[in-house]
Structure formats: structure tokens, C-alpha cells
Design a protein around this motif. Structure first.
Motif, PDB file in Angstrom:
ATOM      1  N   SER A   1     -10.080  -6.519  -6.523  1.00  0.00           N
ATOM      2  CA  SER A   1      -8.633  -6.668  -6.546  1.00  0.00           C
ATOM      3  C   SER A   1      -8.089  -5.626  -5.570  1.00  0.00           C
ATOM      4  N   PRO A   2      -6.809  -5.668  -5.216  1.00  0.00           N
ATOM      5  CA  PRO A   2      -6.279  -4.682  -4.279  1.00  0.00           C
ATOM      6  C   PRO A   2      -6.322  -3.246  -4.798  1.00  0.00           C
ATOM      7  N   TYR A   3      -6.562  -3.042  -6.092  1.00  0.00           N
ATOM      8  CA  TYR A   3      -6.498  -1.706  -6.687  1.00  0.00           C
ATOM      9  C   TYR A   3      -7.814  -1.203  -7.254  1.00  0.00           C
ATOM     10  N   ARG A   4      -8.753  -2.104  -7.470  1.00  0.00           N
ATOM     11  CA  ARG A   4      -9.967  -1.724  -8.185  1.00  0.00           C
ATOM     12  C   ARG A   4     -11.127  -2.599  -7.748  1.00  0.00           C
ATOM     13  N   ALA A   5     -12.344  -2.014  -7.807  1.00  0.00           N
ATOM     14  CA  ALA A   5     -13.570  -2.785  -7.573  1.00  0.00           C
ATOM     15  C   ALA A   5     -14.601  -2.366  -8.610  1.00  0.00           C
ATOM     16  N   ILE A   6     -15.337  -3.340  -9.088  1.00  0.00           N
ATOM     17  CA  ILE A   6     -16.445  -3.097 -10.015  1.00  0.00           C
ATOM     18  C   ILE A   6     -17.663  -3.784  -9.417  1.00  0.00           C
TER      19      ILE A   6
END
Length: 164
Positions: A77-82
Motif C-alpha cells: 500500500s502507499p504507507y506500508r509493506a509486509i
């Protein structure tokens, strides 16, 4: 609506202060969950494992290792990566990155001599998080530090290029 696209990708991990550098070039499937959320699924090429103290078993190839393909799954997502790696018989991991936040990097070790599964939990601090491309992502760059308690374990750059 869930849509998917098959794309060639290049995923690299570089340490800025340790002699660590790894690159994977392969095909991946990009799933669009909604406007700004994506899942990227790829199979990392096989890694050869060696144990020089054990002779090869009869009937096996003379290649000094057994290959284990590993499944990598990235939630973007534009704010987080997993990023989660699973499918290897000896190691699995999961990283959570979010800009300006201490995320968690957890590693699970699977071995016959260990009782059950053993996990190692580290912290990562995300210094920079950039996701580019619209409507589909084309590039991800994460700069982070890895920590074990108060001991620094290095600085890293994770770069993902999704070709169209």
C-alpha cells in the motif's frame, strides 16, 4: 474487485554497511485488492543448501545441495509493506515496514533437532518508503535499519521493480 496481472519483476536487497547483496529476477502475479492495495506473489528461484560433512545419498545427483523453492508474498500500500517468505523447509520470515515506524522482522527456524519451531524477533526502523506507479505499482524502495534489542544489525535497501 480482485484483478490480477502477470509481470516480470526484479527484487533486490542491499546492505549499505555489510557485504550483503541479493537480486531475484522472475515473474510474479500482481493482485489488485482495491484502489491502493496490492498483493504480489512470486516464487524465489531455488537455493542450494550444502552440508559438506554429509556425503551425497546413493541415487541422488552429484550436485552438493538440495534445492528449495521459496514463495514470497508482498502486501503493498502507499504507507506500508509486509513481506512473507514461506515454503522453505528450514526458514520462514515476515517483515513489516512503515515509514518512521519500528516494524517487526520475525524469522522462524525449522529444524529436526529443535523442539517445535524456534522464532527470532528483530525490529526494523523504516527511514524511507516510496511506492511509485498508478494505477498499478511499478517501483517500491524501502530503506531501513535492522535492530536486535539495542544492537544495530545493519542498514538495508529493498528495491522492487515491476515491469509492464
Amino acid at each position: 474487485m480482485l484483478t490480477h496481472h502477470r509481470r516480470p519483476v526484479c527484487l533486490s536487497l542491499i546492505s549499505t554497511d555489510l557485504p550483503i547483496w541479493s537480486t531475484i529476477e522472475t515473474a510474479a502475479t500482481l493482485y489488485q485488492k482495491d484502489t491502493n492495495r496490492f498483493h504480489l506473489l512470486l516464487t524465489e528461484p531455488a537455493v542450494l543448501e550444502q552440508n559438506p560433512s554429509e556425503p551425497p545419498l546413493p541415487g541422488t545427483s552429484h550436485n552438493p545441495g538440495a534445492s528449495n523453492a521459496r514463495l514470497l508474498w508482498l502486501e503493498l500500500s502507499p504507507y506500508r509493506a509486509i513481506m512473507t517468505m514461506q515454503g522453505n523447509g528450514n526458514l520462514s520470515y515476515r517483515h513489516l515496514w512503515e515509514k518512521g515506524v519500528y516494524g517487526i522482522s520475525r524469522y522462524w527456524l525449522h529444524h529436526e533437532s529443535l523442539q517445535g519451531n524456534s522464532s527470532l524477533r528483530l525490529r526494523n526502523f523504516t527511514r524511507s518508503f516510496i511506492l511509485e506507479g498508478h494505477p498499478l505499482p511499478t517501483r517500491l524502495r524501502i530503506e531501513y535499519e535492522l535492530w536486535a534489542e539495542k544492537v544495530p544489525m545493519g542498514r538495508y535497501i529493498l528495491s522492487l521493480d515491476i515491469h509492464h
